[in-house]
Design a protein around this motif. Structure first.
Motif, PDB file in Angstrom:
ATOM      1  N   PRO A 127       1.285 -10.437  -2.361  1.00  0.00           N
ATOM      2  CA  PRO A 127      -0.044 -10.615  -2.945  1.00  0.00           C
ATOM      3  C   PRO A 127      -0.464  -9.394  -3.762  1.00  0.00           C
ATOM      4  N   ALA A 128      -1.013  -9.640  -4.935  1.00  0.00           N
ATOM      5  CA  ALA A 128      -1.611  -8.557  -5.741  1.00  0.00           C
ATOM      6  C   ALA A 128      -3.108  -8.809  -5.787  1.00  0.00           C
ATOM      7  N   TYR A 129      -3.882  -7.881  -5.200  1.00  0.00           N
ATOM      8  CA  TYR A 129      -5.324  -8.050  -5.094  1.00  0.00           C
ATOM      9  C   TYR A 129      -6.028  -7.336  -6.247  1.00  0.00           C
ATOM     10  N   ILE A 130      -6.901  -8.063  -6.910  1.00  0.00           N
ATOM     11  CA  ILE A 130      -7.656  -7.522  -8.036  1.00  0.00           C
ATOM     12  C   ILE A 130      -9.126  -7.461  -7.635  1.00  0.00           C
ATOM     13  N   VAL A 131      -9.702  -6.271  -7.688  1.00  0.00           N
ATOM     14  CA  VAL A 131     -11.116  -6.087  -7.358  1.00  0.00           C
ATOM     15  C   VAL A 131     -11.888  -5.866  -8.655  1.00  0.00           C
ATOM     16  N   THR A 132     -12.824  -6.755  -8.926  1.00  0.00           N
ATOM     17  CA  THR A 132     -13.645  -6.679 -10.139  1.00  0.00           C
ATOM     18  C   THR A 132     -15.094  -6.458  -9.750  1.00  0.00           C
ATOM     19  N   GLY A 133     -15.736  -5.477 -10.354  1.00  0.00           N
ATOM     20  CA  GLY A 133     -17.134  -5.171 -10.053  1.00  0.00           C
ATOM     21  C   GLY A 133     -18.046  -5.484 -11.223  1.00  0.00           C
ATOM     22  N   VAL A 134     -19.235  -5.956 -10.911  1.00  0.00           N
ATOM     23  CA  VAL A 134     -20.280  -6.179 -11.926  1.00  0.00           C
ATOM     24  C   VAL A 134     -21.303  -5.065 -11.756  1.00  0.00           C
ATOM     25  N   ASP A 135     -21.470  -4.252 -12.805  1.00  0.00           N
ATOM     26  CA  ASP A 135     -22.373  -3.107 -12.690  1.00  0.00           C
ATOM     27  C   ASP A 135     -23.832  -3.530 -12.869  1.00  0.00           C
ATOM     28  N   TRP A 171      -4.158  -3.691  -6.160  1.00  0.00           N
ATOM     29  CA  TRP A 171      -3.359  -3.241  -5.024  1.00  0.00           C
ATOM     30  C   TRP A 171      -2.371  -4.344  -4.659  1.00  0.00           C
ATOM     31  N   ILE A 172      -1.108  -3.989  -4.590  1.00  0.00           N
ATOM     32  CA  ILE A 172      -0.087  -4.951  -4.170  1.00  0.00           C
ATOM     33  C   ILE A 172       0.029  -4.877  -2.660  1.00  0.00           C
ATOM     34  N   GLY A 173      -0.181  -6.002  -2.011  1.00  0.00           N
ATOM     35  CA  GLY A 173      -0.251  -6.050  -0.556  1.00  0.00           C
ATOM     36  C   GLY A 173       1.101  -5.850   0.110  1.00  0.00           C
ATOM     37  N   PRO A 174       1.089  -5.488   1.363  1.00  0.00           N
ATOM     38  CA  PRO A 174       2.333  -5.258   2.114  1.00  0.00           C
ATOM     39  C   PRO A 174       3.041  -6.569   2.420  1.00  0.00           C
ATOM     40  N   THR A 175       4.313  -6.454   2.774  1.00  0.00           N
ATOM     41  CA  THR A 175       5.112  -7.655   3.070  1.00  0.00           C
ATOM     42  C   THR A 175       4.690  -8.312   4.374  1.00  0.00           C
ATOM     43  N   GLU A 176       4.136  -7.518   5.277  1.00  0.00           N
ATOM     44  CA  GLU A 176       3.815  -8.073   6.597  1.00  0.00           C
ATOM     45  C   GLU A 176       2.464  -8.772   6.643  1.00  0.00           C
ATOM     46  N   GLY A 177       1.785  -8.870   5.506  1.00  0.00           N
ATOM     47  CA  GLY A 177       0.504  -9.563   5.470  1.00  0.00           C
ATOM     48  C   GLY A 177      -0.664  -8.610   5.590  1.00  0.00           C
ATOM     49  N   GLU A 178      -1.868  -9.160   5.405  1.00  0.00           N
ATOM     50  CA  GLU A 178      -3.064  -8.327   5.419  1.00  0.00           C
ATOM     51  C   GLU A 178      -3.519  -8.062   6.853  1.00  0.00           C
ATOM     52  N   SER A 179      -4.315  -7.010   6.985  1.00  0.00           N
ATOM     53  CA  SER A 179      -4.920  -6.683   8.262  1.00  0.00           C
ATOM     54  C   SER A 179      -6.185  -5.901   7.975  1.00  0.00           C
ATOM     55  N   LYS A 180      -6.996  -5.712   8.998  1.00  0.00           N
ATOM     56  CA  LYS A 180      -8.206  -4.916   8.819  1.00  0.00           C
ATOM     57  C   LYS A 180      -7.849  -3.499   8.391  1.00  0.00           C
ATOM     58  N   ALA A 181      -6.771  -2.941   8.969  1.00  0.00           N
ATOM     59  CA  ALA A 181      -6.372  -1.570   8.621  1.00  0.00           C
ATOM     60  C   ALA A 181      -5.988  -1.467   7.152  1.00  0.00           C
ATOM     61  N   HIS A 182      -5.285  -2.479   6.653  1.00  0.00           N
ATOM     62  CA  HIS A 182      -4.882  -2.485   5.240  1.00  0.00           C
ATOM     63  C   HIS A 182      -6.108  -2.521   4.342  1.00  0.00           C
TER      64      HIS A 182
END
Length: 421
Positions: A188-196, A207-218
């Motif tokens: 997964p590649a996560y894209i964060v877009t903000g509206v000012d 951010w390209i996510g880890p192979t083991e999946g997402e977690s709260k720590a990630h």
């Protein structure tokens, strides 16, 4: 703008070309000949400036330096390959500016390679295109070297300072195929877009996510990084139900309101609908997310269930699963709701990035995937990092939000002094 060449001068050039049978373009065309003449004239002017006297001028005697013939060189321009003669001086101190030493490409060839790469063309496609259109040989190493120059730019962009407050942040994901430990897997590649606060949209990072999946720590690490870059508060964060994300958001920005992204919910539910029914189903969905309150929305959902539930149970199941996280959206006035779910620019960006990723197949490394994602974002948004590390925009400042002023007044009432103007 004043004409640099008179119409009469152009007519004479074209007449001479016609009389001699010289083509307009191509390696031996008139455009290449003109490029050669202009470049060599400019190099001669630079040598004049370097030595301090014109060619054959007696003032040069006894100065300790003089012209020393020419060096042949082939450069690639936007009109094709051009063979030029670069003047030399006896001391070897001449440093031409228009065609620097070891430089083999002029004009916007490098920009063209970056643009073609950002549109999803492979190295082989770019090589074939440059050879066919410009007669220019471009090796795999050359194209890689040109595109690799953005690595430092990516680091600067990914670590640049951000605004103190973003009114809305959208977190979306797309799938990238990356060879990991010898196996091509979906990452997964996560894209964060903000509206000012002015209603302009900015991609805050990828951010390209880890192979083991997402977690709260990630997610805690990602959002803490965003906060450390200056973002003290986000009023509303729109996202899907990514594992650990809501908890991480509330840890980093305790006052942020986490909201299921309405656009994502609509898009995900429409996946179950055949093309022939999409317009009708879309019209039936509208009363749900435009309802005056949660009760009215639930009535609209039941109407949808009666009309389409039998044919598209998967679509109704998507709304049922997200209902608890969706209904907080209905407490906002219509002015805020409109800007929250009117995200055409964001959807357009994500659509184009998905198309680019699909065209390229898989990537050998995470860095290669990040390079294309960044170039794609730079191409679509028109924003880039200059030599001083500042974000610049080609043309307009960015993409605004229709109806923003009306929404901003309601944000000010609902969120008070958290809205830092």
């Amino acid at each position: 703008m004043a004409e640099l060449v008179s119409p009469e001068g152009i007519d004479r050039i074209l007449a001479d070309a016609k009389a001699s049978g010289t083509p307009l373009d191509g390696p031996d065309g008139i455009l290449n000949q003109m490029s050669k003449a202009v470049i060599e004239r400019a190099l001669g002017a630079e040598m004049h400036e370097h030595l301090g006297y014109a060619k054959h001028d007696a003032a040069g005697r006894g100065t300790g330096n003089s012209r020393n013939g020419y060096s042949a060189k082939t450069v690639t321009t936007n009109t094709g390959k051009v063979q030029i003669e670069v003047p030399r001086d006896r001391t070897g101190g001449f440093e031409p500016r228009i065609v620097k030493k070891h430089q083999r490409r002029l004009g916007q060839i490098d920009d063209m390679i970056l643009s073609l790469y950002a549109k999803g063309m492979t190295t082989r496609d770019i090589k074939d295109h440059l050879l066919e259109v410009y007669g220019a040989e471009a090796s795999h190493e050359l194209i890689s070297n040109v595109t690799d120059v953005v690595h430092d730019e990516i680091k600067t962009w990914q670590n640049r300072p951000l605004d103190q407050v973003y009114v809305i942040a959208y977190i979306d994901a797309l799938v990238v195929k990356i060879r990991t430990n010898g196996v091509v897997i979906n990452r997964p590649a996560y894209i964060v877009t903000g509206v000012d606060v002015d209603g302009f949209k900015h991609v805050l990072g990828v951010w390209i996510g880890p192979t083991e999946g997402e977690s709260k720590a990630h997610w805690l690490a990602v959002l803490t990084e965003v906060k450390n870059r200056g973002v003290e508060d986000v009023l509303i964060v729109c996202c899907d139900g990514l594992t650990g994300l809501p908890d991480a958001i509330r840890t980093v920005w305790p006052k942020a309101e986490v909201q299921t992204c309405v656009i994502h919910l609509i898009r995900n539910s429409m996946k179950y609908v055949s093309y022939s029914d999409r317009k009708k189903v879309a019209a039936a969905l509208k009363p749900i997310y435009t309802a005056v309150n949660a009760e009215a929305a639930e009535i609209a959902l039941e109407h949808l269930r009666k009309e389409w539930g039998t044919k598209y149970p998967g679509m109704l199941a998507a709304w049922d699963r997200a209902w608890e996280d969706f209904t907080p959206f209905l407490k906002y006035p219509k002015e805020i709701r409109k800007v929250v779910y009117t995200t055409n620019a964001i959807e357009s960006l994500n659509f184009q990035l998905r198309k680019i990723m699909k065209n390229r197949g898989h990537f050998t490394t995470e860095d290669a995937a990040m390079k294309l994602l960044y170039l794609g974002i730079r191409h679509v948004t028109g924003r880039y990092i200059d030599g001083d590390g500042h974000v610049r925009a080609k043309g307009e400042r960015g993409t605004g939000t229709y109806g923003w002023k009306a929404a901003l007044n309601h944000f000010a009432v609902l969120f008070g002094d958290r809205l830092v103007l």
